[in-house]
Scaffold this motif. Sequence first.
Motif, PDB file in Angstrom:
ATOM      1  N   LEU A 201       1.136  -1.396  -0.055  1.00 11.33           N
ATOM      2  CA  LEU A 201      -0.057   0.335  -0.164  1.00 11.33           C
ATOM      3  C   LEU A 201       0.801   1.165   0.472  1.00 11.33           C
ATOM      4  CD1 LEU A 201      -3.015   0.533   0.712  1.00 11.33           C
ATOM      5  CD2 LEU A 201      -2.737   0.766   3.354  1.00 11.33           C
ATOM      6  N   ALA A 202       0.571   2.512  -1.022  1.00  9.45           N
ATOM      7  CA  ALA A 202       0.983   3.329  -0.823  1.00  9.45           C
ATOM      8  C   ALA A 202       0.132   4.708  -0.279  1.00  9.45           C
ATOM      9  CB  ALA A 202       2.079   3.497  -1.717  1.00  9.45           C
ATOM     10  N   HIS A 203       0.588   5.601   0.228  1.00  9.37           N
ATOM     11  CA  HIS A 203      -0.029   6.973  -0.427  1.00  9.37           C
ATOM     12  C   HIS A 203       0.305   8.065   0.222  1.00  9.37           C
ATOM     13  CE1 HIS A 203      -0.162   7.211   4.350  1.00  9.37           C
ATOM     14  NE2 HIS A 203      -0.687   7.947   4.155  1.00  9.37           N
ATOM     15  N   VAL A 204      -0.812   8.972  -0.070  1.00  8.76           N
ATOM     16  CA  VAL A 204       0.079  10.487   0.182  1.00  8.76           C
ATOM     17  C   VAL A 204      -1.706  11.034   0.322  1.00  8.76           C
ATOM     18  CG1 VAL A 204       0.904  12.754  -1.379  1.00  8.76           C
ATOM     19  CG2 VAL A 204       2.403  10.385  -1.551  1.00  8.76           C
ATOM     20  N   GLY A 205      -0.984  12.156   1.048  1.00 10.32           N
ATOM     21  CA  GLY A 205      -2.585  12.768   1.322  1.00 10.32           C
ATOM     22  C   GLY A 205      -3.724  12.024   2.282  1.00 10.32           C
TER      23      GLY A 205
ATOM     24  N   ILE B  15      -4.464  19.550   4.271  1.00  8.71           N
ATOM     25  CA  ILE B  15      -3.310  18.011   4.162  1.00  8.71           C
ATOM     26  C   ILE B  15      -2.682  18.701   4.134  1.00  8.71           C
ATOM     27  CG2 ILE B  15      -4.928  16.813   2.953  1.00  8.71           C
ATOM     28  CD1 ILE B  15      -4.109  17.157   0.637  1.00  8.71           C
ATOM     29  N   THR B  16      -1.009  17.837   4.225  1.00 14.37           N
ATOM     30  CA  THR B  16       0.232  18.285   4.606  1.00 14.37           C
ATOM     31  C   THR B  16       0.995  18.550   3.527  1.00 14.37           C
ATOM     32  OG1 THR B  16       1.135  16.198   5.681  1.00 14.37           O
ATOM     33  CG2 THR B  16       0.228  18.354   7.496  1.00 14.37           C
ATOM     34  N   GLN B  17       0.637  17.276   2.792  1.00 14.64           N
ATOM     35  CA  GLN B  17       1.697  16.806   1.684  1.00 14.64           C
ATOM     36  C   GLN B  17       0.359  16.145   0.439  1.00 14.64           C
ATOM     37  OE1 GLN B  17       4.435  14.010   0.903  1.00 14.64           O
ATOM     38  NE2 GLN B  17       3.687  12.989   2.519  1.00 14.64           N
TER      39      GLN B  17
ATOM     40  N   LEU C 198       8.064  14.919  -1.814  1.00 13.88           N
ATOM     41  CA  LEU C 198       7.200  14.171  -0.896  1.00 13.88           C
ATOM     42  C   LEU C 198       7.976  12.733  -0.635  1.00 13.88           C
ATOM     43  CD1 LEU C 198       5.312  12.875  -4.053  1.00 13.88           C
ATOM     44  CD2 LEU C 198       4.166  14.372  -2.104  1.00 13.88           C
ATOM     45  N   ASP C 199       7.391  12.805   0.775  1.00 11.50           N
ATOM     46  CA  ASP C 199       7.601  11.078   1.871  1.00 11.50           C
ATOM     47  C   ASP C 199       6.270  10.436   1.423  1.00 11.50           C
ATOM     48  OD1 ASP C 199       8.264   9.341   3.473  1.00 11.50           O
ATOM     49  OD2 ASP C 199       7.800  11.217   4.892  1.00 11.50           O
TER      50      ASP C 199
ATOM     51  N   HIS D  76      -2.184  12.241   5.961  1.00  8.82           N
ATOM     52  CA  HIS D  76      -0.796  13.534   6.221  1.00  8.82           C
ATOM     53  C   HIS D  76      -2.037  14.666   5.867  1.00  8.82           C
ATOM     54  CE1 HIS D  76       1.393  10.200   3.307  1.00  8.82           C
ATOM     55  NE2 HIS D  76       2.264  10.309   4.344  1.00  8.82           N
ATOM     56  N   SER D  77      -1.754  15.177   7.718  1.00  4.78           N
ATOM     57  CA  SER D  77      -3.183  16.201   7.151  1.00  4.78           C
ATOM     58  C   SER D  77      -2.506  17.205   8.631  1.00  4.78           C
ATOM     59  CB  SER D  77      -3.771  15.548   7.364  1.00  4.78           C
ATOM     60  OG  SER D  77      -4.636  14.682   8.914  1.00  4.78           O
TER      61      SER D  77
END
Length: 259
Positions: free
Chosen positions: A123-127, A172-174, A182-183, A146-147
């Motif tokens: 699993l991968a996510h951003v936000g 959101i932080t990214q 990006l992390d 990411h908030s």
Amino acid sequence: MRLVSAGLTDVGCVRKHNEDSLRMEAELGLFVVADGLGGHAAGEVASKIVVDRVAQFVQQTVEKDRTWPLEYDVSLNYDGNRLKVALLLSDQAIVEDIRKNPERETMGSTVVACLVQGNRATLAHVGDSRAYILNPEGIRQVTKDHSWVAEQVTHGILTPAEARVHPFRNVITQALGNGGDLDVSVQEFELQELDRLLLCSDGLSGMVTDTEIWSMTMAEKSLQDAVNQLIAKARENGGEDNITAILIGFGSDEVSPSA
Ligand code: CA
């Protein structure tokens, strides 16, 4: 165990346009939800770029003998690297699109993407698009948003209940496409036979409580019925945002067509 899935996206009750995108590629074991930011003719472009680019890269990397386009992260397995790079390439693709279309400069997208091979899920996510695991024992959120409010919860400043109704809950932080570092969060886990994995945009998780999501999903035999009920519930609770949900499990459901 046979992988089954169902997904749906809905504009909701307030917005005029649906800026969410979803992609289900059962053959690849790939499932993606992206939530576009930046308003009409921007947000929906961004989320579409993300689901297309992720699907493209995952398709291109089915075979391992391929020149790797970005740094290979040795702390992750192969699928973890596929998803991480797919998200980084999506980010670059949005930035590139903005360069050509400056009127879309505010666009970006969150994403949650999952690759399922056998019973192993990566699993991968951003936000703040989320993944949950649901089974007869309960529901567990497996992604950490990411908030801003999630950071406050981590530091013990807000409780999860306070975060849910906080005026800054949508900050959101990214996001993909914002041009900064990006992390990407990547994790791997095993799915059990009775597990159902839910990927969703905040138009679902913000309008329907985890307990409601759990009980409604467990009450339905078919994944498609469960997805339909979740969307209907988010609308019933106000439908203030676009709503997207994908359910993945093992069993005998028919795989619904990709949206
Ligand atoms: Ca949203």
